[in-house]
Design a protein around this motif. Structure first.
Motif, PDB file in Angstrom:
ATOM      1  N   LEU A   1      35.917  29.119  39.969  1.00 60.96           N
ATOM      2  CA  LEU A   1      37.121  29.358  40.764  1.00 60.96           C
ATOM      3  C   LEU A   1      37.426  30.849  40.895  1.00 60.96           C
ATOM      4  O   LEU A   1      37.884  31.305  41.946  1.00 60.96           O
ATOM      5  CB  LEU A   1      38.305  28.590  40.173  1.00 60.96           C
ATOM      6  CG  LEU A   1      38.132  27.067  40.223  1.00 60.96           C
ATOM      7  CD1 LEU A   1      39.203  26.372  39.409  1.00 60.96           C
ATOM      8  CD2 LEU A   1      38.117  26.571  41.665  1.00 60.96           C
ATOM      9  N   MET A   2      37.155  31.620  39.857  1.00 63.46           N
ATOM     10  CA  MET A   2      37.351  33.068  39.943  1.00 63.46           C
ATOM     11  C   MET A   2      36.382  33.686  40.953  1.00 63.46           C
ATOM     12  O   MET A   2      36.741  34.637  41.646  1.00 63.46           O
ATOM     13  CB  MET A   2      37.187  33.733  38.572  1.00 63.46           C
ATOM     14  CG  MET A   2      38.299  33.429  37.594  1.00 63.46           C
ATOM     15  SD  MET A   2      39.890  34.003  38.208  1.00 63.46           S
ATOM     16  CE  MET A   2      40.895  32.612  37.766  1.00 63.46           C
ATOM     17  N   ASN A   3      35.170  33.134  41.049  1.00 60.35           N
ATOM     18  CA  ASN A   3      34.241  33.588  42.085  1.00 60.35           C
ATOM     19  C   ASN A   3      34.880  33.422  43.465  1.00 60.35           C
ATOM     20  O   ASN A   3      34.812  34.321  44.304  1.00 60.35           O
ATOM     21  CB  ASN A   3      32.932  32.800  42.038  1.00 60.35           C
ATOM     22  CG  ASN A   3      32.011  33.222  40.925  1.00 60.35           C
ATOM     23  OD1 ASN A   3      32.202  34.248  40.282  1.00 60.35           O
ATOM     24  ND2 ASN A   3      30.992  32.404  40.687  1.00 60.35           N
ATOM     25  N   ALA A   4      35.484  32.257  43.691  1.00 60.51           N
ATOM     26  CA  ALA A   4      36.122  31.994  44.985  1.00 60.51           C
ATOM     27  C   ALA A   4      37.279  32.954  45.235  1.00 60.51           C
ATOM     28  O   ALA A   4      37.451  33.463  46.344  1.00 60.51           O
ATOM     29  CB  ALA A   4      36.610  30.547  45.047  1.00 60.51           C
ATOM     30  N   LEU A   5      38.061  33.216  44.202  1.00 61.97           N
ATOM     31  CA  LEU A   5      39.194  34.128  44.354  1.00 61.97           C
ATOM     32  C   LEU A   5      38.733  35.564  44.578  1.00 61.97           C
ATOM     33  O   LEU A   5      39.352  36.311  45.336  1.00 61.97           O
ATOM     34  CB  LEU A   5      40.107  34.052  43.127  1.00 61.97           C
ATOM     35  CG  LEU A   5      40.814  32.717  42.915  1.00 61.97           C
ATOM     36  CD1 LEU A   5      41.572  32.720  41.592  1.00 61.97           C
ATOM     37  CD2 LEU A   5      41.743  32.393  44.069  1.00 61.97           C
ATOM     38  N   MET A   6      37.642  35.942  43.930  1.00 59.30           N
ATOM     39  CA  MET A   6      37.151  37.308  44.069  1.00 59.30           C
ATOM     40  C   MET A   6      36.511  37.519  45.440  1.00 59.30           C
ATOM     41  O   MET A   6      36.706  38.564  46.047  1.00 59.30           O
ATOM     42  CB  MET A   6      36.139  37.629  42.964  1.00 59.30           C
ATOM     43  CG  MET A   6      35.738  39.082  42.964  1.00 59.30           C
ATOM     44  SD  MET A   6      34.853  39.651  41.506  1.00 59.30           S
ATOM     45  CE  MET A   6      33.530  38.509  41.350  1.00 59.30           C
ATOM     46  N   TYR A   7      35.791  36.543  45.939  1.00 61.41           N
ATOM     47  CA  TYR A   7      35.087  36.716  47.207  1.00 61.41           C
ATOM     48  C   TYR A   7      36.032  36.636  48.413  1.00 61.41           C
ATOM     49  O   TYR A   7      35.888  37.385  49.372  1.00 61.41           O
ATOM     50  CB  TYR A   7      33.977  35.671  47.358  1.00 61.41           C
ATOM     51  CG  TYR A   7      33.254  35.786  48.674  1.00 61.41           C
ATOM     52  CD1 TYR A   7      32.288  36.769  48.871  1.00 61.41           C
ATOM     53  CD2 TYR A   7      33.558  34.951  49.748  1.00 61.41           C
ATOM     54  CE1 TYR A   7      31.633  36.907  50.082  1.00 61.41           C
ATOM     55  CE2 TYR A   7      32.912  35.083  50.962  1.00 61.41           C
ATOM     56  CZ  TYR A   7      31.956  36.059  51.130  1.00 61.41           C
ATOM     57  OH  TYR A   7      31.328  36.198  52.340  1.00 61.41           O
ATOM     58  N   ASN A   8      36.988  35.723  48.364  1.00 64.60           N
ATOM     59  CA  ASN A   8      37.846  35.455  49.515  1.00 64.60           C
ATOM     60  C   ASN A   8      39.127  36.271  49.462  1.00 64.60           C
ATOM     61  O   ASN A   8      39.728  36.431  48.395  1.00 64.60           O
ATOM     62  CB  ASN A   8      38.182  33.962  49.574  1.00 64.60           C
ATOM     63  CG  ASN A   8      36.950  33.127  49.809  1.00 64.60           C
ATOM     64  OD1 ASN A   8      36.431  33.076  50.903  1.00 64.60           O
ATOM     65  ND2 ASN A   8      36.450  32.497  48.751  1.00 64.60           N
ATOM     66  N   ALA A   9      39.559  36.740  50.608  1.00 69.53           N
ATOM     67  CA  ALA A   9      40.816  37.489  50.708  1.00 69.53           C
ATOM     68  C   ALA A   9      41.997  36.549  50.449  1.00 69.53           C
ATOM     69  O   ALA A   9      41.904  35.335  50.671  1.00 69.53           O
ATOM     70  CB  ALA A   9      40.934  38.123  52.090  1.00 69.53           C
ATOM     71  N   GLU A  10      43.089  37.116  49.979  1.00 69.82           N
ATOM     72  CA  GLU A  10      44.274  36.326  49.628  1.00 69.82           C
ATOM     73  C   GLU A  10      44.838  35.515  50.784  1.00 69.82           C
ATOM     74  O   GLU A  10      45.473  34.490  50.558  1.00 69.82           O
ATOM     75  CB  GLU A  10      45.387  37.251  49.116  1.00 69.82           C
ATOM     76  CG  GLU A  10      45.146  37.786  47.752  1.00 69.82           C
ATOM     77  CD  GLU A  10      46.286  38.697  47.330  1.00 69.82           C
ATOM     78  OE1 GLU A  10      47.444  38.234  47.322  1.00 69.82           O
ATOM     79  OE2 GLU A  10      45.998  39.864  47.031  1.00 69.82           O
TER      80      GLU A  10
END
Length: 172
Positions: free
Chosen positions: A74-83
């Motif tokens: 999930l952190m990968n998804a948060l890091m890759y994708n803009a808020e």
């Protein structure tokens, strides 16, 4: 026998997470065509099927290891994708729901494994990940020139900024 019972329980938690309304987004590996430069930005990609295989192969044998891999995914998804993206918001929602499922399992394990005269093992603070993410969101207002979601920044710098921010909040 204990590992067999644990696998049964952790697979139920895995099914709850994969059955989440956004679980299908995290079920399979990211395709390069769907996420440009994903594999340049994310060094250790994880998905729910890979996590299930790690459980099957006994690479994951504890609830804490399972929690670590779910949070990593999930952190990968948060890091890759803009808020401001849908995927970011989906990851945030599934993150809190996954934490609740895993925390419930940890409490059950602690109650079952608790010796009669012992106060029980200390559980990891699963709420800390959510607070790090929330604190990270708040800190972005303080650092306008170091926005890790700014596509104009090189991927390596975005990763470094995100990592520094997470480390800072973990130390607090």
């Amino acid at each position: 026998m204990a590992l067999k019972n644990w696998k049964k329980n952790i697979n139920m938690v895995w099914r709850d997470i994969s059955g989440h309304r956004f679980g299908s987004m995290f079920l399979s590996p990211i395709k390069s065509g769907d996420a440009p430069h994903y594999y340049e930005v994310i060094r250790k990609p994880l998905d729910l099927k890979a996590i299930k295989n790690r459980i099957r192969d006994e690479d994951i044998t504890t609830t804490i290891e399972f929690y670590r891999d779910i949070m990593h995914m999930l952190m990968n998804a948060l890091m890759y994708n803009a808020e401001d993206t849908d995927v970011y918001h989906m990851a945030m929602e599934i993150l809190s729901d996954a934490q609740a499922c895993i925390e419930q399992l940890q409490q059950t394990e602690a109650a079952v494994n608790k010796p009669k005269d012992s106060p029980g093992p200390a559980l990891p603070d699963t709420a800390s990940t959510a607070s790090v993410v929330k604190a990270d969101d708040e800190s972005k207002a303080e650092e306008p020139e170091a926005d890790d979601s700014d596509a104009s920044l090189p991927a390596k710098r975005r990763r470094r900024i995100a990592s520094e921010r997470a480390s800072k909040h973990l130390r607090e």
